[in-house]
Design a protein around this motif. Structure first.
Motif, mmCIF file in Angstrom:
data_model
loop_
_atom_site.group_PDB
_atom_site.id
_atom_site.type_symbol
_atom_site.label_atom_id
_atom_site.label_comp_id
_atom_site.label_asym_id
_atom_site.label_seq_id
_atom_site.Cartn_x
_atom_site.Cartn_y
_atom_site.Cartn_z
ATOM 1 N N THR A 240 6.264 39.369 -8.577
ATOM 2 C CA THR A 240 5.310 39.921 -9.557
ATOM 3 C C THR A 240 5.873 39.812 -10.976
ATOM 4 N N ASP B 11 -1.874 38.469 -7.727
ATOM 5 C CA ASP B 11 -0.706 39.099 -7.130
ATOM 6 C C ASP B 11 -1.074 39.689 -5.774
ATOM 7 N N GLU B 12 -0.402 39.232 -4.743
ATOM 8 C CA GLU B 12 -0.586 39.757 -3.374
ATOM 9 C C GLU B 12 -2.037 39.783 -2.934
HETATM 10 MG MG LIG Z 1 5.008 42.272 -6.148
#
Ligand SMILES: [Mg+2]
Ligand SMILES: Nc1ncnc2c1ncn2[C@@H]1O[C@H](COP(=O)(O)OP(=O)(O)OP(=O)(O)O)[C@@H](O)[C@H]1O
Length: 387
Positions: A52, A331-332
């Motif tokens: 991240t 992100d994710e």
């Molecule tokens: Mg992360």
């Protein structure tokens, strides 16, 4: 605006991707570099590896405080103030290359953001949007349909200024006059001329904010003509007094209307603080598949899919409004999608030829894209190219 669809139309878009990124004392990275081509990028690795942080570093190449809304000193590897950090990147386009760098400038008493474009210092963060369009979706945004309206308003405004950087300035102007009026009222100053000048300014800037939100919602509804696999088609609605007045009254009349209402509510606002009416009270309502269900009543996965559908539609609008491919940071996101939606997401990224940056702990979810995406594995802030 006409809305193009399908992979072939993306051929008309100008390329825009990052070909190199270097981080210096940024969060867990002391000095790291990643070189890539224009393909989408996948970053995998265990929790806490530094995935991240890379997306956050890229998000600092757009105006504002990045995808975690961090302060300038928070992102420094040394955390305390007084320590510098930097992010430098090469932006590669169809017929241009630019070097963009940002970091912290530490003065005697203050710290501020430093931005360099092609090695020259630029004073305005908004200049970054002339070179890069960056849109993101993070796990922190997952709960915005449950949260207070301010979270949805911020989300909406961020989408708008990824399409129209002027919107950030409009909003800043409105907030400035609102704060100034609140300060004057709190001090008990009753200078009518001063207050009505501030209220007129709130009227003008507030209507500009509301009008650009309405304009975005109209453009967005056009984007619903294309389908994205099993993704829902979000219906967006604005709930706000000023936006509502704009449905039936000309903008100049709405400016007067808002200023007048504010003048009438001085006493109440002096007691309660803030301003009782204005576009700072607007909410964004989102419905799953054209009004059959409000977003806050959808399942977790459905809410994620709605958010992603909104982000992808905005990326597509952006791509076709200025003929440049945006960079999208996810992100994710992939792990939360079922196999059908995951493939629909990959297809859309490939159709628009966007350089999407995706993170995940499980590399197997990206396996089907092994040659189309470039893969880096990160462990303890060490970045390893995998293909
Ligand atoms: Mg992360
Ligand atoms: N200012 C900072 N200085 C040094 N390290 C930091 C700083 N801020 C965060 N970190 C650390 O950076 C590491 C990587 O964080 P990051 O959020 O990038 O992990 P991640 O790979 O995305 O993990 P996850 O899969 O859990 O989301 C963490 O261990 C975090 O504590």
């Amino acid at each position: 605006m006409t809305f193009l669809s399908g992979a072939s139309s993306s051929q008309h878009l100008l390329e825009c991707s990052l070909s190199r990124i270097r981080l210096k004392d940024f969060r867990c990275y002391s000095d790291a570099e990643l070189s890539c081509d224009a393909r989408p990028v996948v970053l995998t690795g265990p929790n806490g590896a530094g995935k991240t942080n890379i997306l956050e570093a890229i998000s600092f190449l757009s105006p504002g405080r990045g995808l975690r809304r961090a302060t300038l000193s928070e992102v420094s590897r040394h955390r305390e103030s007084g320590h510098s950090w930097g992010v430098a990147t090469t932006v590669q386009g169809t017929n241009f290359t630019h070097e963009i760098a940002t970091g912290i400038e530490i003065g005697q008493e203050s710290e501020r953001r430093l931005i360099k474009i092609d090695h020259e210092i630029v004073r305005s963060q908004a200049s970054l949007t002339e070179y890069l369009n960056i849109i993101w979706l993070t796990p922190q945004m997952d709960r915005i349909f449950q949260e207070a309206s301010s979270a949805r308003r911020r989300f909406l405004d961020r989408l708008i200024y990824s399409l129209d950087p002027e919107h950030a300035r409009r909003l800043a102007r409105y907030e400035h006059y609102m704060r100034e009026r609140a300060r004057v009222l709190k001090l008990g100053i009753t200078d009518r001329h001063w207050l009505s000048t501030l209220e007129q300014n709130m009227g003008t800037s507030g209507v500009a904010v509301a009008a650009s939100r309405k304009n975005f919602i109209e453009m967005f509804s056009q984007s619903q003509s294309w389908a994205l696999g099993t993704f829902p088609r979000p219906l967006l609605q604005i709930q706000g007094q000023v936006e509502e007045w704009l449905e039936t009254e000309p903008a100049l009349a709405v400016e007067e209307h808002l200023a007048h209402l504010l003048a009438l509510s001085r006493e109440r606002d002096a007691e309660a603080g803030g301003a009782s009416e204005g576009p700072h009270r607007t909410d964004l309502k989102v419905y799953f598949n054209s009004q059959d269900r409000p977003a806050d009543q959808c399942s977790t996965g459905e809410q994620k899919a709605l958010l992603l559908a909104i982000i992808l539609a905005t990326a597509r609008l952006k791509a076709y409004s200025d003929q440049r491919r945006p960079i999208i940071l996810l992100d994710e996101v992939v792990a939360h999608l079922d196999a059908g939606r995951r493939q629909a997401l990959f297809n859309e990224i490939l159709a628009l030829n966007m350089q999407a940056w995706m993170t995940g702990t499980d590399p197997s979810v990206f396996l089907s894209m092994s040659t189309k995406f470039q893969h880096f594995h990160i462990e303890n802030a060490i970045i390893q190219p995998m293909n």
